[in-house]
Design a protein around this motif. Structure first.
Motif, PDB file in Angstrom:
ATOM      1  N   ILE A 252       0.813  -1.233   0.000  1.00 19.40           N
ATOM      2  CA  ILE A 252       0.000   0.000   0.000  1.00 19.40           C
ATOM      3  C   ILE A 252       0.841   1.277   0.000  1.00 19.40           C
ATOM      4  N   GLY A 253       2.178   1.128  -0.114  1.00 26.63           N
ATOM      5  CA  GLY A 253       3.029   2.320  -0.145  1.00 26.63           C
ATOM      6  C   GLY A 253       2.853   3.151   1.102  1.00 26.63           C
ATOM      7  N   MET A 254       2.628   4.458   0.935  1.00 23.33           N
ATOM      8  CA  MET A 254       2.497   5.354   2.090  1.00 23.33           C
ATOM      9  C   MET A 254       1.036   5.710   2.378  1.00 23.33           C
ATOM     10  N   LYS A 255       0.119   4.898   1.883  1.00 25.21           N
ATOM     11  CA  LYS A 255      -1.313   5.139   2.169  1.00 25.21           C
ATOM     12  C   LYS A 255      -1.554   5.015   3.678  1.00 25.21           C
ATOM     13  N   THR A 256      -2.583   5.713   4.166  1.00 22.22           N
ATOM     14  CA  THR A 256      -2.958   5.532   5.572  1.00 22.22           C
ATOM     15  C   THR A 256      -3.632   4.157   5.726  1.00 22.22           C
ATOM     16  N   GLY A 257      -3.601   3.638   6.956  1.00 23.49           N
ATOM     17  CA  GLY A 257      -4.125   2.292   7.188  1.00 23.49           C
ATOM     18  C   GLY A 257      -5.637   2.265   7.329  1.00 23.49           C
ATOM     19  N   THR A 258      -6.205   1.105   7.092  1.00 21.65           N
ATOM     20  CA  THR A 258      -7.650   0.946   7.277  1.00 21.65           C
ATOM     21  C   THR A 258      -8.031   1.144   8.754  1.00 21.65           C
ATOM     22  N   GLY A 259      -7.061   0.923   9.644  1.00 16.34           N
ATOM     23  CA  GLY A 259      -7.315   1.117  11.077  1.00 16.34           C
ATOM     24  C   GLY A 259      -7.228   2.580  11.486  1.00 16.34           C
ATOM     25  N   GLY A 260      -6.810   3.441  10.544  1.00 18.05           N
ATOM     26  CA  GLY A 260      -6.779   4.878  10.809  1.00 18.05           C
ATOM     27  C   GLY A 260      -5.414   5.444  11.146  1.00 18.05           C
ATOM     28  N   SER A 261      -4.395   4.613  11.158  1.00 19.59           N
ATOM     29  CA  SER A 261      -3.047   5.125  11.464  1.00 19.59           C
ATOM     30  C   SER A 261      -2.396   5.659  10.187  1.00 19.59           C
ATOM     31  N   SER A 262      -1.199   6.260  10.381  1.00 17.95           N
ATOM     32  CA  SER A 262      -0.466   6.795   9.229  1.00 17.95           C
ATOM     33  C   SER A 262       0.077   5.667   8.349  1.00 17.95           C
ATOM     34  N   GLY A 263       0.015   4.431   8.829  1.00 18.59           N
ATOM     35  CA  GLY A 263       0.492   3.294   8.026  1.00 18.59           C
ATOM     36  C   GLY A 263       1.941   2.960   8.324  1.00 18.59           C
ATOM     37  N   VAL A 264       2.781   2.985   7.270  1.00 18.14           N
ATOM     38  CA  VAL A 264       4.189   2.574   7.404  1.00 18.14           C
ATOM     39  C   VAL A 264       4.914   3.346   8.509  1.00 18.14           C
ATOM     40  N   ASP A 265       4.683   4.658   8.607  1.00 18.15           N
ATOM     41  CA  ASP A 265       5.384   5.441   9.639  1.00 18.15           C
ATOM     42  C   ASP A 265       5.018   4.968  11.042  1.00 18.15           C
ATOM     43  N   PHE A 266       3.732   4.660  11.225  1.00 20.20           N
ATOM     44  CA  PHE A 266       3.270   4.165  12.528  1.00 20.20           C
ATOM     45  C   PHE A 266       3.942   2.830  12.847  1.00 20.20           C
ATOM     46  N   LEU A 267       3.983   1.956  11.853  1.00 22.19           N
ATOM     47  CA  LEU A 267       4.585   0.638  12.070  1.00 22.19           C
ATOM     48  C   LEU A 267       6.088   0.760  12.339  1.00 22.19           C
ATOM     49  N   ARG A 268       6.732   1.727  11.660  1.00 24.12           N
ATOM     50  CA  ARG A 268       8.181   1.894  11.838  1.00 24.12           C
ATOM     51  C   ARG A 268       8.523   2.262  13.282  1.00 24.12           C
ATOM     52  N   ARG A 269       7.651   3.029  13.924  1.00 22.51           N
ATOM     53  CA  ARG A 269       7.937   3.436  15.307  1.00 22.51           C
ATOM     54  C   ARG A 269       7.968   2.247  16.272  1.00 22.51           C
ATOM     55  N   ALA A 270       7.320   1.151  15.891  1.00 23.05           N
ATOM     56  CA  ALA A 270       7.361  -0.038  16.763  1.00 23.05           C
ATOM     57  C   ALA A 270       8.757  -0.674  16.746  1.00 23.05           C
ATOM     58  N   LEU A 271       9.520  -0.379  15.711  1.00 25.33           N
ATOM     59  CA  LEU A 271      10.869  -0.970  15.628  1.00 25.33           C
ATOM     60  C   LEU A 271      11.823  -0.349  16.654  1.00 25.33           C
ATOM     61  N   ASP A 272      11.414   0.776  17.270  1.00 27.41           N
ATOM     62  CA  ASP A 272      12.246   1.386  18.324  1.00 27.41           C
ATOM     63  C   ASP A 272      11.920   0.826  19.708  1.00 27.41           C
ATOM     64  N   LEU A 273      10.900  -0.010  19.795  1.00 32.19           N
ATOM     65  CA  LEU A 273      10.522  -0.564  21.107  1.00 32.19           C
ATOM     66  C   LEU A 273      11.459  -1.706  21.484  1.00 32.19           C
ATOM     67  N   THR A 274      11.581  -1.922  22.788  1.00 29.09           N
ATOM     68  CA  THR A 274      12.366  -3.071  23.252  1.00 29.09           C
ATOM     69  C   THR A 274      11.688  -3.696  24.473  1.00 29.09           C
ATOM     70  N   PHE A 275      11.701  -5.016  24.512  1.00 28.74           N
ATOM     71  CA  PHE A 275      11.130  -5.714  25.673  1.00 28.74           C
ATOM     72  C   PHE A 275      12.143  -5.802  26.810  1.00 28.74           C
ATOM     73  N   PHE A 276      13.396  -5.985  26.432  1.00 28.50           N
ATOM     74  CA  PHE A 276      14.434  -6.299  27.422  1.00 28.50           C
ATOM     75  C   PHE A 276      15.611  -5.328  27.284  1.00 28.50           C
ATOM     76  N   PRO A 277      15.397  -4.031  27.593  1.00 31.91           N
ATOM     77  CA  PRO A 277      16.426  -3.033  27.274  1.00 31.91           C
ATOM     78  C   PRO A 277      17.800  -3.354  27.860  1.00 31.91           C
ATOM     79  N   GLU A 278      17.834  -3.877  29.092  1.00 35.39           N
ATOM     80  CA  GLU A 278      19.134  -4.124  29.732  1.00 35.39           C
ATOM     81  C   GLU A 278      19.899  -5.262  29.061  1.00 35.39           C
ATOM     82  N   LEU A 279      19.162  -6.209  28.471  1.00 33.38           N
ATOM     83  CA  LEU A 279      19.850  -7.337  27.815  1.00 33.38           C
ATOM     84  C   LEU A 279      20.567  -6.881  26.554  1.00 33.38           C
ATOM     85  N   PHE A 280      20.105  -5.767  25.997  1.00 30.11           N
ATOM     86  CA  PHE A 280      20.815  -5.207  24.840  1.00 30.11           C
ATOM     87  C   PHE A 280      21.893  -4.234  25.318  1.00 30.11           C
ATOM     88  N   ALA A 281      21.575  -3.462  26.359  1.00 26.69           N
ATOM     89  CA  ALA A 281      22.545  -2.485  26.874  1.00 26.69           C
ATOM     90  C   ALA A 281      23.797  -3.176  27.411  1.00 26.69           C
TER      91      ALA A 281
END
Ligand code: HEM
Ligand SMILES: N[C@@H](CC(=O)c1ccccc1NC=O)C(=O)O
Length: 288
Positions: A252-281
């Motif tokens: 869908i390229g950069m179209k907004t999502g059917t759920g109402g989010s910005s789409g790809v940009d919204f999904l990209r922000r999840a890639l900055d999340l971490t479950f176990f920050p200290e295990l990476f630090a």
């Protein structure tokens, strides 16, 4: 050679022992409730678009795997809470294999081209994977808690109740940190008594604990192994998210999502999340 052999006829003969009268018996289909399972693919596009079945089955198989992932993660939590770390890791090992299958599965959906998808996308209205309660439950179990997600499920009381319950339970990592405290590691009270309904955030006071474990792997082998299993879990989770993002981008390229989010940009922000920050630090600190 006997003319009845498989090679001669290119047909496999049935063996005498094979059960053929299955009336009144439990069968493959009845055990697996296949009538229910295989009547649950109901395309909504009119006229029905050929590729909608692919779209539905891709989601349904993912949901089945998510069901098992959640089942295993919940058991892993209970086992850690019962000090049975090795048994918990066995469940985590299974989850890792499921994650690989889920990630590899994106290649099937990637055969859906943008021109095909656009022909039935409108039929999906405001439905979106964002509304997957099992996906959210897995995120919660791993520690990505977010109470704001509950409102999405106001119309689905069972899903809401499951998420509400998981929101208030310790995550896999919460349980692991409590386990470490029981094993004598110096885990701050602020971590042990934290509000488990919000996401855990990077806690520098935990770093010395993990430095000790990683610098003395032989001494703490089981715990060290658990840490690395958790790192694998997070890596695998991120790979799934990334393949989702790339599939969305190519479809869908950069179209907004059917759920109402910005789409790809919204999904990209999840890639900055971490479950176990200290295990990476801790990796930055090793050998310093
Ligand atoms: C061509 C296929 C797909 C497209 C275009 C697509 C698109 C999107 C978009 C745009 C979002 C953001 C929310 C929104 O505004 O709708 C989203 C979220 C999501 N999708 Fe998909 N998706 C696809 C396939 C799938 C599949 C197969 C799954 C598997 C269950 C899935 C699961 C999810 C989940 C769990 C979220 C929430 C992610 C989060 O909260 O970070 N999606 N998807
Ligand atoms: N959010 C997608 C639609 C979509 O992919 C979808 C629709 C219904 C059920 C699951 C979906 N999968 C993932 O978001 C879109 O914006 O095209």
């Amino acid at each position: 050679m006997d003319n009845d052999t498989t090679a001669a006829t290119n047909t496999r003969a049935l063996e005498d022992g094979i059960v053929t009268d299955l009336r009144e018996k439990m069968t493959y289909g009845s055990y697996l409730d296949l009538d229910t399972l295989l009547s649950a693919q109901n395309p909504v596009s009119r006229p029905e678009h050929h590729d909608e079945l692919l779209f539905i089955i891709q989601h349904q198989t993912t949901e089945l795997w998510l069901k098992l992932v959640l089942h295993e993660l919940r058991e892993a939590c209970s086992l850690i809470a019962a000090d049975e770390l090795a048994a918990a890791l066995k469940k985590v090992a299974r989850v890792k294999h499921i994650q690989k299958t889920m990630t590899e599965q994106w290649s099937v959906l990637a055969t859906l081209t943008p021109s095909e998808y656009v022909q039935f996308r409108d039929s999906l209205a405001n439905s979106s994977g964002f509304q997957s309660y099992q996906y959210r439950a897995v995120e919660f179990a791993l520690g990505n808690k977010n109470a704001k997600m509950l409102q999405i499920f106001d119309g689905e009381p069972q899903a809401r109740a499951l998420l509400d319950d998981l929101l208030h339970r310790p995550s896999v990592y919460d349980e692991f940190l409590r386990y470490l405290a029981r094993r004598g590691f110096d885990i701050p009270a602020s971590v042990l008594e934290r509000d488990v309904t919000v996401a855990h955030t990077m806690t520098p006071e935990l770093l010395p604990v993990f430095i000790e474990i990683y610098d003395n792997a032989e001494k703490y082998w089981a715990i060290y192994e658990a840490c690395e299993e958790f790192v694998d879990l997070e890596d695998n989770f991120q790979l799934w998210r990334f393949r989702h993002l790339r599939t969305v981008q190519r479809t869908i390229g950069m179209k907004t999502g059917t759920g109402g989010s910005s789409g790809v940009d919204f999904l990209r922000r999840a890639l900055d999340l971490t479950f176990f920050p200290e295990l990476f630090a801790v990796r930055t600190e090793i050998g310093r």
